[in-house]
Structures are given as C-alpha cells and as structure tokens.
Design an enzyme around this catalytic site. Sequence first.
Site, mmCIF file in Angstrom:
data_model
loop_
_atom_site.group_PDB
_atom_site.id
_atom_site.type_symbol
_atom_site.label_atom_id
_atom_site.label_comp_id
_atom_site.label_asym_id
_atom_site.label_seq_id
_atom_site.Cartn_x
_atom_site.Cartn_y
_atom_site.Cartn_z
ATOM 1 N N ASP A 473 0.859 -1.187 0.000
ATOM 2 C CA ASP A 473 0.000 0.000 0.000
ATOM 3 C C ASP A 473 0.893 1.234 0.000
ATOM 4 O O ASP A 473 1.745 1.394 0.882
ATOM 5 C CB ASP A 473 -0.910 -0.018 1.228
ATOM 6 N N ASN A 481 -1.871 12.871 -4.517
ATOM 7 C CA ASN A 481 -2.861 13.372 -5.464
ATOM 8 C C ASN A 481 -3.307 14.787 -5.116
ATOM 9 O O ASN A 481 -3.463 15.647 -5.994
ATOM 10 C CB ASN A 481 -4.079 12.443 -5.490
ATOM 11 N N ASP A 490 -0.452 9.030 -10.856
ATOM 12 C CA ASP A 490 -0.381 7.978 -11.876
ATOM 13 C C ASP A 490 1.065 7.556 -12.130
ATOM 14 O O ASP A 490 1.354 6.366 -12.342
ATOM 15 C CB ASP A 490 -1.018 8.456 -13.180
ATOM 16 N N GLU A 516 -4.442 2.306 -4.504
ATOM 17 C CA GLU A 516 -2.984 2.307 -4.402
ATOM 18 C C GLU A 516 -2.447 1.015 -3.816
ATOM 19 O O GLU A 516 -1.302 0.970 -3.371
ATOM 20 C CB GLU A 516 -2.517 3.499 -3.548
#
Length: 773
Positions: A473, A481, A490, A516
């Site tokens: 994770d 983000n 990304d 993620e």
Amino acid sequence: MNQTPAPTTPGPSDAGAQSPLAPLAPLAPVGQRTLPAEHWMSQLGSLLHELERDSSSHAVLPPVISEATDNQLVEVRLGIASSLFAALQCKHAATAGHALRVALTCSAWALRLGLEHDKRDAIEVAALLHDIGVIGVPDAVLLKPGQLDSNEADLVARSRRKSLDILRHSCSSQEILEIVEHVSAWYNGARPGFRLQGEQLPLGARMITIAEAFDAMTTDHVYRPAMSHERAMTELFDCAGMQFDPELVKRFAELLASDQSQLHQEAAGRWFRSLDAELVNSYWQLNCVPSTTDSQTVDSLFQAKLLENMYDAVVFIDAAGQMTLWNRGAERLTGITSSSVYQRQWHPKLLSIADEKGDPVDEADCPVHSVIRSGVQSLRRLTIWGRNERPVAVDAHTIPVIAENGETRGAILLFHDASSETSLEQRCQSLHEKATRDPLTQVANRAEFDRVHKMFVAAHQQKHIPCSLIIGDLDRFKQVNDTWGHQAGDDVLTGVAALLKGSCRPGDLVARYGGEEFVLLCADCDNAAAARRADEIRRALSQIPQPRMDGRTATISFGVTEIQPGDTPETMLRRADRALLTATAKGRNCVVQLGTGSREEATESETRFRSRKPGRVDALIEQVLTTPVPIKMAVEKLRGFVADHQANIVKISGNHVRLHIADQHPSRLRRLTDRLVSFRIDLRFEEERFQRNASAPVGDDLLRTKIHLSINATRSRDRRRAETADRAKDVLVSFRSYLMASVEEYVPTGNVLTRAKRMLTPWLAKKAGHSGK
C-alpha cells in the site's frame, strides 16, 4: 557463525519462558520475576476481544545495509581492529555478514534494555568478533555444499576456542574475552567445557547466543531454507531454560514485536555518531587499512539481469571448485537457495546426479571436473534430485571458461529441464501471460487476481511446495494526489507496478488490488524470501525521485505471508492484510511478515476422530495441545486465527473460550447443493509449570501453554454427514499451524468408563475361568 544449526529440542515440546513480561518501560532488572501467569489468564477475555489491535507475533524486517556501509560500520565500531573482521570477510563473507547482523541486533537489544554504555560496547565488539576463529576452519568444511557431519561440526565448534585465542593476543578487555568465551555455553550447563551456567554466564554471552541462533534459523542454508520469524521464535521458547536464558528469550520476543527497523537505525546511528575513536582503539594494538569497493559496470548489470531471469539453471564454478553463481533458475529447479551454496565446494552429491543409466555420478565422472581438467565442453542427459525430492531429467551443458593465456578459470554449468511433465511454474506463467490487465499499470486487475489466487494456492498445496503473498500500500497516497495532482499519482502507480513486474520470477503474478494497493503472488517462495523481495522493492522505490513531485520520493509498506497448513485463499489474504496494517501502524515504509510458514501437516494419529452412529453428539475432534510460547503470545496467535477465519467469539468464561467458525474451503463446495458447515470450537487454556530436570533449583520452573480443544458441528444434521469430519480436520490443522501447537495426548470421545469396562470384560471373564470362579 552462519553454519550454526538451529537449536534442537531433545525432549517433548515445552516452553522455556516464564510468565509474560510487562512492557519494558520502566525496565525491571533482567532475571527478576514479573507478572504472574494468573494475571494473563484473568486478562484472556479482554485480549481476545481486542482483535483490532496489532498482533505481536509480527516481525518488522531490519533495514538492509549496503556493503560499503557494512565496512564503515565495522571500522567505526572496531577501529584499528577492523583488520580482524576484514580477514573474516576474506575467509568467509557469509559468516562476517552473520556476525554484523548479530552485532546490530544485540546493539538494538542493549539499547532497549537500557544497558550502560560500557556493557553495550563490550557486547557489540564481542558479537562482531565471536566467530573470528572461523578463519582457522578448513575450506573443505567451511565451503561444504551440504550439512556437516559430526566430525566437521566439531571442527566448527572448536573455532570458538580459536576465536578466544586470537582475541587474547590483541584484546585488552577482559569483559569482551569472557563474553566470547561463553557464547557457546548452554544456560543449564549441559554443554561440557564451560565453568559457568545460568545467571553466572555473562549477560552479553547469553544475549549473543539467542541473537545468533535466531539469525541462523532465519537464514537460508544449503540443507534447509530459512524459517519464518514466528517458527524461529517458537524454537527459542522450546529451548529456553536449557540452551537459552528463559527471561532473555521473553525479552527478545518483545524486541521482535517492536519496530526493529528503527532500533537498528538507532544502533547504526550510535556507531557512526557517538563512538569515541580513542576509546574504541583502546581495546586494540593493531592497524587497519580502509576497504575499497568496486563499482558495478553497465555490462555487468545487463549480464546479471539476464542470468536472474533465465528459466534454465546456471551455475558458475571457479577453478578451485567453488560455486560463485547460482541463478534463480537453479533455485527453481533444485529448491536450493543461492545464498546457501555461494562459495561452497561443488560436488555431484549436492544434487544426487545420476547418469544416463541411472547410476550415481562420482567425482571422477562429474562433467564439471572433467571440463575443468580437459578444457572441452560437455553435453549429457542426466538426472538430478530436484525440489520436493523428485528426480528431474535435465540436459546438462558444461562449458569451460578459458582465459587469453589458455588457463582454465572454471566452468559454466547449465541445466535445462527435459522432463515431459509440464511444471507448476509453467502453468502459472501461462496464467500470468493471459491475465486481464489493469489499463493504467498494465498488471492484472483484481478480478483476475481473485480467479488466479484460488488456483495458485490449490496448485501449490497439491505439490506441497511453498508460495507467498505480498500486499503493498503506497504511503499517504491521497496527499500525493491532493498536493501534486493525479498525473503525479499515476506516475507513482506505474512506477510501483514496474518495480513489481521487474521483481517477478517465472510463475509469479502481479495485480493492482484496488486504488494504491498492489499484490504479488510469489510461486515456489517461502516467507523469508518473499520478505527480502518486498524489502528490495521498498528500498528501490524510496530512492527514485519523482519528477512531478519536485524530485521527492514516494514510499510503500508491505505485508507478507506464506501459505500454511489448513489455509484457504481467503485466510492467506486476510493474514497478509493484517501484516500490512501492522506495517502501517508501525510508521509505514517497512515490511512486516506474518505466519508460521509451511510445515508438514499433522499425521493421522495426531488428528484422529471417531466415527459415530447417527444421533451421537460427541465432539468430532478432541485433543490436548501444547505450545512452548507463553500464554500472552498464545492468545495473540489465537487472535490472528480468529481474525483470518472470520470466527465469532460466542463466549468467554474464565480460561474457556467458545468460537463459531464456518468452513469455507473452496475444494469442499463443488456442487450447487453443497452448503457451508459451521463448527463450534471450545478451547480451555492452562499454563503449567514444569522443570526440565529434578536437579533444577527451586523457583527455576518453566512454563508452557496447554490448550484443551474440542471441535463439533453446530447443527445435528451436519454431524451425520460423512465429509463433516474431514472439514473438521482442516480446521484443526489450521488452528495448530497458527498456534504452533503439537499434540500432547489424544482424548477419546464417548464415555471412557463404559468403553474401558467393555474392553476389560473379556479379560476378566478369561481370568475368572482360569481361577475356577
């Protein structure tokens, strides 16, 4: 040293630990008795109900240190005596690495115990140099590609005496010498040749003995793979009071439950920042030369990547007969890890090589030795003893390595699997290639992972070979983000996917599990190897600057587990997820492994159950189990079992626990009419005291945890179904694996007195006839 065998238990399973300790702050003196076992029994209910807490049976991997940093650490710790350690590195790098790991562990442990600086210094130096006598062990023994026999093991054991002799000529600290002298001593004095035992032994020696045994058990050897941390810890408890100090074993278990990564960093940082060079050098009267390291060229990187990803086995053997490379293909084919054979002597007995007629190949007929002598390459069809102790037909191509001056420098041995049977790895690789892709990262998506995971687990269980699951994770990904935008996010996702794919071996599967989170199924891979792979990925990601994040780096946390007896794909995934949650709770950017790993399932005599007539309400299975771990750790392991199997805690009364669990083994539900079977598990915990021998002093009794277990179907109609007993056996196998428990005795079901009377009646009648009555 690294060849120290794992501790063996000469008697029945028992625990060397006394009552579990309170947290180490504030610290009670070592050896002082703390909270009684009754305290933990009274807290059993609250411990079981707190399943949301992290399990204490996890292990956070210490950070991996580069070779250059290794040398710097040794130089600042040993000063002018670093030349002694350099000699050990030249003789046997594996033993030197083992000594450094033990020293860092003991340093972190000493910090946790709050020992004084001078004691900590002595322990660290003794840990680094306690195996210096290995430089006097013959190469034929040190580099043997197999388990040592009794005479060879005796030579290695005597190297500890050589360590003491070497240090006496150069070390002026009597405390360091006393620690090194007693590192091999057993706590109960059972090993001859030592004048001290028990608390008389130096504290440093008792600590090093535990730390090095743990390191040896969790390191790969040619004769056995590395144990999981949980199983190694159980071995320490099993030998506590005999080989190890039982109080320190408990302390060591608490050390493993903490964030080892941070402790190791603190220890290494102290070595770099706080050590006084004048004080360090005051122990010695030698000079040292700074070590140098060779940088890896681009060509060598290409070659290393090629060799790592070749499906065929590749082995490099130098002119002296030592193996210098053993690629992943060789690991897959033979089941022997590279680290366990590196720099060891090649011999055809290592793989039980047989010729075309099936006759064993001796050293004179060995293609490697023939090619080195003649300089002419060889191609033969041979049979080797592959993994799972099965013969494998191979095409063996042996190529001489000849220098420009015509001198033979060694040989390259290639094995190509020529067996007609399609291997498990090839089938898994086919699945990997056909996987449905995640559009962004181009790895498998969650639906494909769920489909493949079931087949993956079933295939490995059928073949009785290990497999592991890594779940990762990205740390604080939402902040990425929110701060730098979704394009930056990304980039991080695709970068992680690339690292995971780059770590893939034949048969592995990488998938984006959601958001993620990523998962990696590791074919033919145990817990220790999977944890090392996860840590390599973690370190690689933390060193890659992200352009869209102004050069900052991203980090990732990993949870790792291995398939274990009684597992289903669901329990394996939940256990890996628990490990990931533990890594996140420990501060992120670390690797946590959970689980006991693969081991042989219980024998039929250990899982017996009685068939019964319809209407009988006896338990399907009743057993008395023992585990060498203290009651507190046993309860923590039970919490893991409850969480991963999604069991319900129905009742807790004193030391009695009742669980309800639904059997969800996919192989049991083959028809639409099949339904889940629910089981009631009754557990009663006891902690019993015992002494290993009658001569032990009063108060030196040890503790082990006893578990009275009963499994029954919750519905009466399920008890009459023939397959219910098999399902109950699966639950039992899984429970024993989680608790690391062994069977103490079998408790027969039904009325014991009635059956005893029925068994004795014929004998009594015959006896009465002989007596004329």
